[in-house]
Every structure is written in C-alpha cells, then in structure tokens.
Design a protein around this motif. Structure first.
Motif, PDB file in Angstrom:
ATOM      1  N   LEU A 184       0.894  -1.227   0.198  1.00  0.00           N
ATOM      2  CA  LEU A 184      -0.042  -0.098   0.066  1.00  0.00           C
ATOM      3  C   LEU A 184       0.847   1.410  -0.100  1.00  0.00           C
ATOM      4  O   LEU A 184       0.683   2.267  -0.679  1.00  0.00           O
ATOM      5  CB  LEU A 184      -1.017   0.050   1.219  1.00  0.00           C
ATOM      6  CG  LEU A 184      -1.965   1.111   1.464  1.00  0.00           C
ATOM      7  CD1 LEU A 184      -2.884   1.508   0.079  1.00  0.00           C
ATOM      8  CD2 LEU A 184      -2.387   1.085   2.850  1.00  0.00           C
ATOM      9  N   TRP A 222      -6.758   8.323   1.877  1.00  0.00           N
ATOM     10  CA  TRP A 222      -6.877   7.234   1.129  1.00  0.00           C
ATOM     11  C   TRP A 222      -6.110   6.093   1.794  1.00  0.00           C
ATOM     12  O   TRP A 222      -6.490   5.050   1.913  1.00  0.00           O
ATOM     13  CB  TRP A 222      -6.619   7.532  -0.151  1.00  0.00           C
ATOM     14  CG  TRP A 222      -6.863   6.041  -1.162  1.00  0.00           C
ATOM     15  CD1 TRP A 222      -7.991   5.523  -1.511  1.00  0.00           C
ATOM     16  CD2 TRP A 222      -5.741   5.394  -1.561  1.00  0.00           C
ATOM     17  NE1 TRP A 222      -7.922   4.519  -2.024  1.00  0.00           N
ATOM     18  CE2 TRP A 222      -6.344   4.180  -2.218  1.00  0.00           C
ATOM     19  CE3 TRP A 222      -4.514   5.298  -1.547  1.00  0.00           C
ATOM     20  CZ2 TRP A 222      -5.646   3.126  -2.976  1.00  0.00           C
ATOM     21  CZ3 TRP A 222      -3.727   4.151  -2.236  1.00  0.00           C
ATOM     22  CH2 TRP A 222      -4.451   3.195  -2.753  1.00  0.00           C
ATOM     23  N   ARG A 252      -7.168   2.877   3.785  1.00  0.00           N
ATOM     24  CA  ARG A 252      -6.798   1.473   3.213  1.00  0.00           C
ATOM     25  C   ARG A 252      -5.710   0.752   4.220  1.00  0.00           C
ATOM     26  O   ARG A 252      -5.996  -0.489   4.336  1.00  0.00           O
ATOM     27  CB  ARG A 252      -5.924   1.461   2.048  1.00  0.00           C
ATOM     28  CG  ARG A 252      -6.689   2.104   0.771  1.00  0.00           C
ATOM     29  CD  ARG A 252      -7.854   0.942   0.462  1.00  0.00           C
ATOM     30  NE  ARG A 252      -7.084  -0.311   0.093  1.00  0.00           N
ATOM     31  CZ  ARG A 252      -7.187  -0.996  -0.912  1.00  0.00           C
ATOM     32  NH1 ARG A 252      -7.978  -0.505  -1.816  1.00  0.00           N
ATOM     33  NH2 ARG A 252      -6.601  -2.224  -1.089  1.00  0.00           N
ATOM     34  N   ARG A 291      -8.357  -0.617   6.833  1.00  0.00           N
ATOM     35  CA  ARG A 291      -9.143  -1.701   6.172  1.00  0.00           C
ATOM     36  C   ARG A 291      -8.036  -3.023   6.236  1.00  0.00           C
ATOM     37  O   ARG A 291      -8.540  -4.187   6.552  1.00  0.00           O
ATOM     38  CB  ARG A 291      -9.300  -1.319   4.869  1.00  0.00           C
ATOM     39  CG  ARG A 291     -10.125  -2.562   4.421  1.00  0.00           C
ATOM     40  CD  ARG A 291     -10.606  -2.420   2.872  1.00  0.00           C
ATOM     41  NE  ARG A 291     -11.178  -0.988   2.778  1.00  0.00           N
ATOM     42  CZ  ARG A 291     -11.259  -0.531   1.579  1.00  0.00           C
ATOM     43  NH1 ARG A 291     -10.845  -1.086   0.348  1.00  0.00           N
ATOM     44  NH2 ARG A 291     -11.825   0.685   1.544  1.00  0.00           N
ATOM     45  N   ASN A 292      -6.726  -2.852   6.048  1.00  0.00           N
ATOM     46  CA  ASN A 292      -5.717  -4.034   6.101  1.00  0.00           C
ATOM     47  C   ASN A 292      -5.736  -4.637   7.505  1.00  0.00           C
ATOM     48  O   ASN A 292      -5.650  -5.807   7.677  1.00  0.00           O
ATOM     49  CB  ASN A 292      -4.389  -3.643   5.537  1.00  0.00           C
ATOM     50  CG  ASN A 292      -4.360  -3.451   4.054  1.00  0.00           C
ATOM     51  OD1 ASN A 292      -5.054  -3.777   3.314  1.00  0.00           O
ATOM     52  ND2 ASN A 292      -3.159  -2.439   3.447  1.00  0.00           N
TER      53      ASN A 292
END
Length: 135
Positions: free
Chosen positions: A55, A109, A113, A116-117
């Motif tokens: 990411l 963003w 993310r 979320r990971n």
C-alpha cells in the motif's frame, strides 16, 4: 478470670492444596502464536507487513506520478509556464497550492486502506482456528 482462653475455638482441619490438573491440553490461539513469535505468528505478521508495504509503495508511486512529474511537464511544455492566473504563473500556482489537495487526498486514502488492512488481519485472526486444531 485471668483473661486466658479456656479452650480452642474453631480450629479448621487441614486442607490439601494441589496444582491444577496437567492432563488438560492448553488451547493455542493465533494471537498467542504471534505474541510468542513462533513461525506461525511470523507468517501472519509478515503478511500484514507485506500488505502495508504494498500500500505504501502504491501511494508513493501515485504521488511520484501526479506531483513529481509536474516540474517535468512544465519543462516539456514551456508555454504553460507563461500562463498567468490571478497574477501568478501557472507553475507556481500548481506547485504552491495545487499539490496540497492531492497530498491530503492521498493521505486520507492511505489511512483508510491501512486501517482496512488491519481490520482484515484482525478478522483473519478471529475466524481462523489455531494451528493445533486444524485438520
């Protein structure tokens, strides 16, 4: 009546104290595997670190393409350097004020993310049975 007790009152019998039974098998969880830094725990942590690294590299790549190539654009197209908006040349305006919304959007963003990971990692730990209970 000298104040001495005349008899023994309420003396309890002896109680045997033993250790907990050792015949029970301790249940191993994945979180305990991670805490103990076993090979199984390392695999799980390495997968999270890899996802977060991937990411971060994507965000750096997007940043390099969007913001990093702007100076190259102004060198390749010198006519853009002559354009004036609000009394300021376009390169100064874009590099001075236009980059910040892009940086903020990328940061938001990235954080979403990354969280979320981490949530997916926690869900994986909660739903997978420990290695000792797998078939």
């Amino acid at each position: 009546m000298s104040g001495e007790p005349t008899g023994r009152v309420g003396r309890a019998g002896r109680v045997t104290v033993t250790a907990p039974p050792t015949h029970r098998r301790r249940r191993t969880t994945i979180t305990s595997e991670i805490d103990a830094q076993t090979q199984v725990g390392e695999v799980y942590v390495r997968s999270l670190v890899r996802a977060q690294l991937r990411l971060a590299l994507v965000v750096c790549g997007v940043l390099a393409v969007t913001v990093g190539l702007l100076p190259v654009l102004f060198v390749v197209a010198p006519g853009l350097g002559e354009v004036r908006l609000l009394g300021v040349t376009l390169p100064w305006l874009v590099l001075g004020a236009g980059c910040y919304p892009v940086l903020i959007a990328l940061a938001v963003w990235y954080v979403r993310r990354a969280e979320r990971n981490e949530r997916a990692f926690v869900e994986l730990l909660e739903t997978r049975p420990p290695p000792s209970e797998r078939p």
